[in-house]
Design a protein around this motif. Structure first.
Motif, PDB file in Angstrom:
ATOM      1  N   ASN A  38       0.847  -1.181   0.000  1.00 42.87           N
ATOM      2  CA  ASN A  38       0.000   0.000   0.000  1.00 42.87           C
ATOM      3  C   ASN A  38       0.887   1.237   0.000  1.00 42.87           C
ATOM      4  N   TYR A  39       1.522   1.461  -1.138  1.00 44.17           N
ATOM      5  CA  TYR A  39       2.387   2.616  -1.251  1.00 44.17           C
ATOM      6  C   TYR A  39       1.628   3.817  -1.803  1.00 44.17           C
ATOM      7  N   SER A  40       0.344   3.673  -1.913  1.00 37.81           N
ATOM      8  CA  SER A  40      -0.436   4.770  -2.466  1.00 37.81           C
ATOM      9  C   SER A  40      -0.672   5.824  -1.394  1.00 37.81           C
ATOM     10  N   TYR A  41      -0.770   7.031  -1.855  1.00 39.58           N
ATOM     11  CA  TYR A  41      -1.051   8.154  -0.971  1.00 39.58           C
ATOM     12  C   TYR A  41      -1.603   9.270  -1.834  1.00 39.58           C
ATOM     13  N   GLU A  42      -2.283  10.168  -1.200  1.00 34.33           N
ATOM     14  CA  GLU A  42      -2.802  11.344  -1.888  1.00 34.33           C
ATOM     15  C   GLU A  42      -1.682  12.381  -1.973  1.00 34.33           C
ATOM     16  N   ASP A  43      -1.617  13.114  -3.081  1.00 33.67           N
ATOM     17  CA  ASP A  43      -0.597  14.154  -3.210  1.00 33.67           C
ATOM     18  C   ASP A  43      -0.696  15.168  -2.075  1.00 33.67           C
ATOM     19  N   GLY A  44      -1.924  15.467  -1.659  1.00 31.50           N
ATOM     20  CA  GLY A  44      -2.106  16.404  -0.544  1.00 31.50           C
ATOM     21  C   GLY A  44      -1.454  15.892   0.727  1.00 31.50           C
ATOM     22  N   ASP A  45      -1.546  14.581   0.979  1.00 34.33           N
ATOM     23  CA  ASP A  45      -0.910  14.000   2.163  1.00 34.33           C
ATOM     24  C   ASP A  45       0.610  14.139   2.073  1.00 34.33           C
ATOM     25  N   LYS A  46       1.140  13.965   0.891  1.00 34.57           N
ATOM     26  CA  LYS A  46       2.583  14.093   0.709  1.00 34.57           C
ATOM     27  C   LYS A  46       3.024  15.531   0.982  1.00 34.57           C
ATOM     28  N   ILE A  47       2.270  16.475   0.484  1.00 31.70           N
ATOM     29  CA  ILE A  47       2.615  17.886   0.684  1.00 31.70           C
ATOM     30  C   ILE A  47       2.578  18.243   2.171  1.00 31.70           C
ATOM     31  N   ILE A  48       1.535  17.810   2.886  1.00 33.36           N
ATOM     32  CA  ILE A  48       1.465  18.168   4.307  1.00 33.36           C
ATOM     33  C   ILE A  48       2.520  17.413   5.119  1.00 33.36           C
ATOM     34  N   CYS A  49       2.906  16.228   4.676  1.00 32.95           N
ATOM     35  CA  CYS A  49       3.996  15.523   5.358  1.00 32.95           C
ATOM     36  C   CYS A  49       5.306  16.290   5.228  1.00 32.95           C
ATOM     37  N   LYS A  68      11.615  16.367  19.612  1.00 36.09           N
ATOM     38  CA  LYS A  68      11.650  16.834  18.222  1.00 36.09           C
ATOM     39  C   LYS A  68      12.349  15.804  17.341  1.00 36.09           C
ATOM     40  N   ASN A  69      13.446  15.234  17.842  1.00 40.87           N
ATOM     41  CA  ASN A  69      14.136  14.180  17.093  1.00 40.87           C
ATOM     42  C   ASN A  69      13.197  13.021  16.803  1.00 40.87           C
ATOM     43  N   GLU A  70      12.435  12.622  17.811  1.00 41.77           N
ATOM     44  CA  GLU A  70      11.490  11.518  17.640  1.00 41.77           C
ATOM     45  C   GLU A  70      10.393  11.886  16.639  1.00 41.77           C
ATOM     46  N   ASN A  71       9.870  13.106  16.720  1.00 39.82           N
ATOM     47  CA  ASN A  71       8.837  13.547  15.777  1.00 39.82           C
ATOM     48  C   ASN A  71       9.352  13.465  14.339  1.00 39.82           C
ATOM     49  N   ILE A  72      10.569  13.937  14.137  1.00 38.47           N
ATOM     50  CA  ILE A  72      11.170  13.906  12.802  1.00 38.47           C
ATOM     51  C   ILE A  72      11.316  12.465  12.324  1.00 38.47           C
ATOM     52  N   LYS A  73      11.750  11.582  13.200  1.00 40.30           N
ATOM     53  CA  LYS A  73      11.895  10.165  12.831  1.00 40.30           C
ATOM     54  C   LYS A  73      10.552   9.564  12.433  1.00 40.30           C
ATOM     55  N   TYR A  74       9.493   9.850  13.198  1.00 40.12           N
ATOM     56  CA  TYR A  74       8.176   9.282  12.903  1.00 40.12           C
ATOM     57  C   TYR A  74       7.643   9.778  11.565  1.00 40.12           C
ATOM     58  N   ILE A  75       7.779  11.064  11.303  1.00 38.60           N
ATOM     59  CA  ILE A  75       7.300  11.592  10.027  1.00 38.60           C
ATOM     60  C   ILE A  75       8.102  10.974   8.882  1.00 38.60           C
ATOM     61  N   ASN A  76       9.419  10.922   9.041  1.00 34.41           N
ATOM     62  CA  ASN A  76      10.275  10.318   8.014  1.00 34.41           C
ATOM     63  C   ASN A  76       9.908   8.860   7.769  1.00 34.41           C
ATOM     64  N   GLU A  77       9.704   8.119   8.831  1.00 31.93           N
ATOM     65  CA  GLU A  77       9.359   6.705   8.691  1.00 31.93           C
ATOM     66  C   GLU A  77       8.015   6.526   7.995  1.00 31.93           C
ATOM     67  N   TYR A  78       7.047   7.342   8.368  1.00 28.33           N
ATOM     68  CA  TYR A  78       5.748   7.269   7.701  1.00 28.33           C
ATOM     69  C   TYR A  78       5.928   7.513   6.212  1.00 28.33           C
ATOM     70  N   MET A  79       6.678   8.551   5.875  1.00 31.91           N
ATOM     71  CA  MET A  79       6.888   8.903   4.478  1.00 31.91           C
ATOM     72  C   MET A  79       7.645   7.809   3.735  1.00 31.91           C
ATOM     73  N   ASN A  80       8.636   7.214   4.387  1.00 35.36           N
ATOM     74  CA  ASN A  80       9.359   6.090   3.774  1.00 35.36           C
ATOM     75  C   ASN A  80       8.439   4.918   3.523  1.00 35.36           C
TER      76      ASN A  80
END
Length: 171
Positions: free
Chosen positions: A100-111, A148-160
């Motif tokens: 499930n690598y699909s995502y909405e472009d809007g989700d990518k932009i807000i990420c 903040k480090n953890e927040n950045i990791k979580y967002i990055n991991e979600y995006m990955n």
């Protein structure tokens, strides 16, 4: 009670302003995200930012806030981002096996916006921390920077996990 210099008050007011912007942004992202897991992620990030705002408010009053160093992320049930195969955040599980690598472009932009916001906050807290290095607030800044480090990791991991880094984004 801690007596704050005018420079320290200025820095804390700046952090407070940035925190409120992040809260407003993450609340807005929660409403506009298409993916339910992303809505949960932004909702949790908003709560974390609210806790940071409360810490800043207490410092502005000259109080030394109490922090729980054992729980870097109180809103995440598991901060398991060590595995390349899965990510478990706040009760949601993303796996590389989901196909499930699909995502909405809007989700990518807000990420990307959320990632930039967290990176900016991380940077400003590091700058402010240098001013408070020998004060009672040093541990508070260190705590927030670690979150903040953890927040950045979580967002990055979600995006990955969602494959958001696999192609170009146009703004």
């Amino acid at each position: 009670m801690v007596n704050l210099s005018s420079k320290e008050k200025f820095l804390l007011e700046g952090e407070k302003y940035q925190q409120q912007l992040a809260i407003d942004k993450f609340n807005d992202f929660t409403l506009h995200a298409k993916d339910d897991n992303l809505k949960t992620l932004f909702s949790n990030l908003s709560k974390i930012e609210e806790s940071h705002l409360n810490l800043i408010d207490e410092m502005l009053q000259g109080k030394v806030p109490l922090i729980n160093n054992k729980s870097i992320h109180p809103y995440y049930e598991s901060n398991t981002f060590n595995s390349n195969n899965y990510l478990s955040v706040g009760g949601m599980m993303l796996t590389s096996l989901d196909n499930n690598y699909s995502y909405e472009d809007g989700d990518k932009i807000i990420c990307f916006d959320a990632l930039t916001t967290e990176e900016l906050l991380h940077y400003t807290y590091n700058i402010s921390k240098s001013e408070f290095e020998k004060s009672e607030f040093n541990d508070i800044f260190e705590f927030i920077i670690n979150e903040k480090n953890e927040n950045i990791k979580y967002i990055n991991e979600y995006m990955n996990k969602k494959g958001m880094y696999n192609n170009t984004i146009y703004f």
